[in-house]
Design an enzyme around this catalytic site. Structure first.
Site, short mmCIF file in Angstrom:
data_model
loop_
_atom_site.label_atom_id
_atom_site.label_comp_id
_atom_site.label_asym_id
_atom_site.label_seq_id
_atom_site.Cartn_x
_atom_site.Cartn_y
_atom_site.Cartn_z
N CYS A 224 33.45 -40.81 -4.64
CA CYS A 224 34.69 -41.53 -4.35
C CYS A 224 34.35 -42.74 -3.47
O CYS A 224 33.19 -42.93 -3.07
CB CYS A 224 35.67 -40.61 -3.63
SG CYS A 224 35.14 -40.13 -1.97
N GLU B 149 28.64 -34.97 -0.67
CA GLU B 149 27.76 -36.09 -0.36
C GLU B 149 27.64 -36.31 1.15
O GLU B 149 26.54 -36.57 1.66
CB GLU B 149 28.29 -37.39 -1.00
CG GLU B 149 28.42 -37.35 -2.49
CD GLU B 149 29.82 -37.00 -2.97
OE1 GLU B 149 30.27 -37.61 -3.95
OE2 GLU B 149 30.46 -36.10 -2.38
N HIS C 247 33.11 -33.75 2.06
CA HIS C 247 32.64 -33.82 0.68
C HIS C 247 31.15 -33.46 0.65
O HIS C 247 30.44 -33.58 1.65
CB HIS C 247 32.83 -35.23 0.11
CG HIS C 247 34.25 -35.57 -0.16
ND1 HIS C 247 34.61 -36.63 -0.96
CD2 HIS C 247 35.41 -35.01 0.25
CE1 HIS C 247 35.92 -36.71 -1.03
NE2 HIS C 247 36.43 -35.73 -0.30
N CYS D 16 32.68 -41.77 -0.05
CA CYS D 16 31.28 -41.37 -0.19
C CYS D 16 30.41 -42.55 -0.60
O CYS D 16 29.28 -42.68 -0.12
CB CYS D 16 31.16 -40.21 -1.17
SG CYS D 16 31.91 -38.69 -0.53
#
Length: 155
Positions: free
Chosen positions: A84, A56, A54, A87
Protein backbone atom coordinates in the site's frame (compact mmCIF):
# COMPACT_ATOMS: atom_id res chain seq x y z
CA UNK A 1 19.71 -20.05 1.83
CA UNK A 2 17.50 -19.88 -1.29
CA UNK A 3 18.86 -18.02 -4.27
CA UNK A 4 15.71 -17.51 -6.34
CA UNK A 5 12.83 -15.08 -5.98
CA UNK A 6 10.42 -18.01 -5.81
CA UNK A 7 12.32 -19.63 -2.94
CA UNK A 8 12.44 -16.38 -0.95
CA UNK A 9 8.73 -15.82 -1.63
CA UNK A 10 8.01 -19.25 -0.14
CA UNK A 11 9.29 -17.86 3.18
CA UNK A 12 6.96 -14.87 2.88
CA UNK A 13 4.05 -17.21 2.06
CA UNK A 14 4.72 -19.21 5.22
CA UNK A 15 4.48 -16.00 7.24
CA UNK A 16 1.24 -15.10 5.43
CA UNK A 17 -0.23 -18.46 6.45
CA UNK A 18 0.81 -17.80 10.06
CA UNK A 19 -0.96 -14.41 9.92
CA UNK A 20 -4.07 -16.11 8.56
CA UNK A 21 -4.00 -18.64 11.41
CA UNK A 22 -4.11 -15.67 13.81
CA UNK A 23 -7.17 -14.25 12.01
CA UNK A 24 -5.22 -11.55 10.18
CA UNK A 25 -5.29 -10.85 6.45
CA UNK A 26 -2.71 -13.33 5.10
CA UNK A 27 0.23 -11.18 4.10
CA UNK A 28 3.84 -12.07 4.87
CA UNK A 29 7.13 -10.31 4.23
CA UNK A 30 10.86 -10.87 4.60
CA UNK A 31 13.91 -8.66 4.13
CA UNK A 32 16.93 -10.35 2.57
CA UNK A 33 20.41 -8.90 2.78
CA UNK A 34 23.63 -10.59 1.67
CA UNK A 35 21.80 -13.88 1.11
CA UNK A 36 20.20 -14.05 4.57
CA UNK A 37 16.82 -13.16 6.03
CA UNK A 38 17.39 -10.20 8.37
CA UNK A 39 13.75 -9.30 8.98
CA UNK A 40 10.38 -10.96 8.77
CA UNK A 41 6.77 -10.15 9.53
CA UNK A 42 3.17 -11.10 9.08
CA UNK A 43 0.14 -8.85 9.17
CA UNK A 44 -0.92 -8.01 12.74
CA UNK A 45 -3.08 -4.84 12.79
CA UNK A 46 -5.96 -6.64 14.53
CA UNK A 47 -3.86 -8.27 17.25
CA UNK A 48 -1.86 -5.11 17.89
CA UNK A 49 -4.72 -2.64 17.42
CA UNK A 50 -2.28 -0.84 15.15
CA UNK A 51 -3.10 0.26 11.60
CA UNK A 52 0.63 0.35 10.80
CA UNK A 53 1.23 -3.31 11.76
CA UNK A 54 1.51 -4.47 8.16
CA UNK A 55 3.84 -7.35 7.29
CA UNK A 56 6.22 -5.05 5.42
CA UNK A 57 6.56 -2.62 8.32
CA UNK A 58 7.30 -5.44 10.77
CA UNK A 59 9.94 -6.89 8.42
CA UNK A 60 11.55 -3.49 7.87
CA UNK A 61 11.66 -2.74 11.61
CA UNK A 62 13.28 -6.08 12.40
CA UNK A 63 15.79 -5.73 9.56
CA UNK A 64 16.77 -2.20 10.60
CA UNK A 65 17.29 -3.36 14.19
CA UNK A 66 19.35 -6.37 13.03
CA UNK A 67 21.55 -4.25 10.78
CA UNK A 68 21.68 -1.30 13.15
CA UNK A 69 20.62 1.24 10.55
CA UNK A 70 17.29 2.62 9.40
CA UNK A 71 18.64 2.54 5.86
CA UNK A 72 18.73 -0.87 4.19
CA UNK A 73 20.72 -0.35 0.97
CA UNK A 74 21.50 -3.52 -0.88
CA UNK A 75 18.56 -5.34 0.73
CA UNK A 76 15.43 -6.75 -0.88
CA UNK A 77 11.90 -7.01 0.51
CA UNK A 78 9.75 -9.98 -0.50
CA UNK A 79 6.03 -9.59 0.23
CA UNK A 80 3.03 -11.66 -0.81
CA UNK A 81 0.82 -8.67 -1.67
CA UNK A 82 1.53 -5.44 -3.53
CA UNK A 83 2.38 -2.82 -0.89
CA UNK A 84 0.00 0.00 0.00
CA UNK A 85 1.06 3.67 -0.05
CA UNK A 86 2.15 3.57 3.61
CA UNK A 87 4.39 0.56 3.06
CA UNK A 88 5.70 1.91 -0.26
CA UNK A 89 6.75 5.07 1.55
CA UNK A 90 8.53 3.07 4.24
CA UNK A 91 10.29 0.98 1.58
CA UNK A 92 11.56 4.13 -0.12
CA UNK A 93 12.66 5.74 3.17
CA UNK A 94 14.58 2.55 4.01
CA UNK A 95 16.36 2.87 0.66
CA UNK A 96 15.76 -0.77 -0.22
CA UNK A 97 17.44 -1.79 -3.46
CA UNK A 98 14.64 -4.11 -4.51
CA UNK A 99 11.00 -4.98 -3.86
CA UNK A 100 9.54 -8.31 -4.98
CA UNK A 101 5.82 -8.94 -4.53
CA UNK A 102 3.36 -11.66 -5.42
CA UNK A 103 -0.28 -10.68 -5.93
CA UNK A 104 -1.49 -7.32 -7.17
CA UNK A 105 -3.85 -5.32 -4.95
CA UNK A 106 -6.47 -3.59 -7.12
CA UNK A 107 -7.87 -1.65 -4.14
CA UNK A 108 -4.79 -0.19 -2.40
CA UNK A 109 -1.73 -1.25 -4.42
CA UNK A 110 0.90 1.49 -4.73
CA UNK A 111 3.12 -0.29 -7.27
CA UNK A 112 0.92 0.24 -10.30
CA UNK A 113 -2.52 -1.12 -9.41
CA UNK A 114 -3.95 2.12 -7.99
CA UNK A 115 -0.90 4.39 -8.07
CA UNK A 116 2.76 3.74 -8.79
CA UNK A 117 4.85 5.55 -6.22
CA UNK A 118 7.98 3.74 -7.37
CA UNK A 119 7.66 5.26 -10.85
CA UNK A 120 7.29 8.83 -9.58
CA UNK A 121 10.32 10.68 -10.99
CA UNK A 122 10.11 13.51 -8.43
CA UNK A 123 10.89 11.15 -5.54
CA UNK A 124 14.56 10.88 -4.64
CA UNK A 125 14.90 7.10 -4.26
CA UNK A 126 13.83 4.47 -6.76
CA UNK A 127 13.57 0.88 -5.56
CA UNK A 128 13.57 -1.72 -8.36
CA UNK A 129 10.23 -3.55 -8.41
CA UNK A 130 9.55 -7.11 -9.54
CA UNK A 131 5.91 -8.20 -9.49
CA UNK A 132 4.05 -11.45 -9.98
CA UNK A 133 6.40 -13.86 -8.16
CA UNK A 134 4.22 -16.81 -7.02
CA UNK A 135 1.29 -14.54 -7.84
CA UNK A 136 -1.28 -17.33 -8.19
CA UNK A 137 -0.43 -18.85 -4.82
CA UNK A 138 -0.36 -15.45 -3.10
CA UNK A 139 -3.67 -14.40 -4.66
CA UNK A 140 -5.33 -17.73 -3.92
CA UNK A 141 -4.44 -17.46 -0.24
CA UNK A 142 -6.11 -14.04 -0.07
CA UNK A 143 -9.13 -15.08 -2.14
CA UNK A 144 -9.81 -18.09 0.08
CA UNK A 145 -9.37 -15.98 3.23
CA UNK A 146 -11.90 -13.35 2.16
CA UNK A 147 -14.35 -15.97 0.79
CA UNK A 148 -14.29 -17.69 4.20
CA UNK A 149 -14.86 -14.35 5.93
CA UNK A 150 -17.85 -13.57 3.70
CA UNK A 151 -19.24 -17.04 4.42
CA UNK A 152 -18.98 -16.41 8.18
CA UNK A 153 -20.93 -13.16 7.78
CA UNK A 154 -23.69 -14.95 5.85
CA UNK A 155 -24.05 -17.72 8.42
Amino acid sequence: MPATDEAWMAHALALAREAQARGEVPVGAIVVCDGAIVGHGGNAPIARSDPTAHAEIAALREAAAAIGNYRLPGCALYVTLEPCAMCAGAIMHARLARLVFGARDPKTGACGSVVDLFAEPRLNHHTRVTSGVAADECASLLTRFFAARRQQVIE
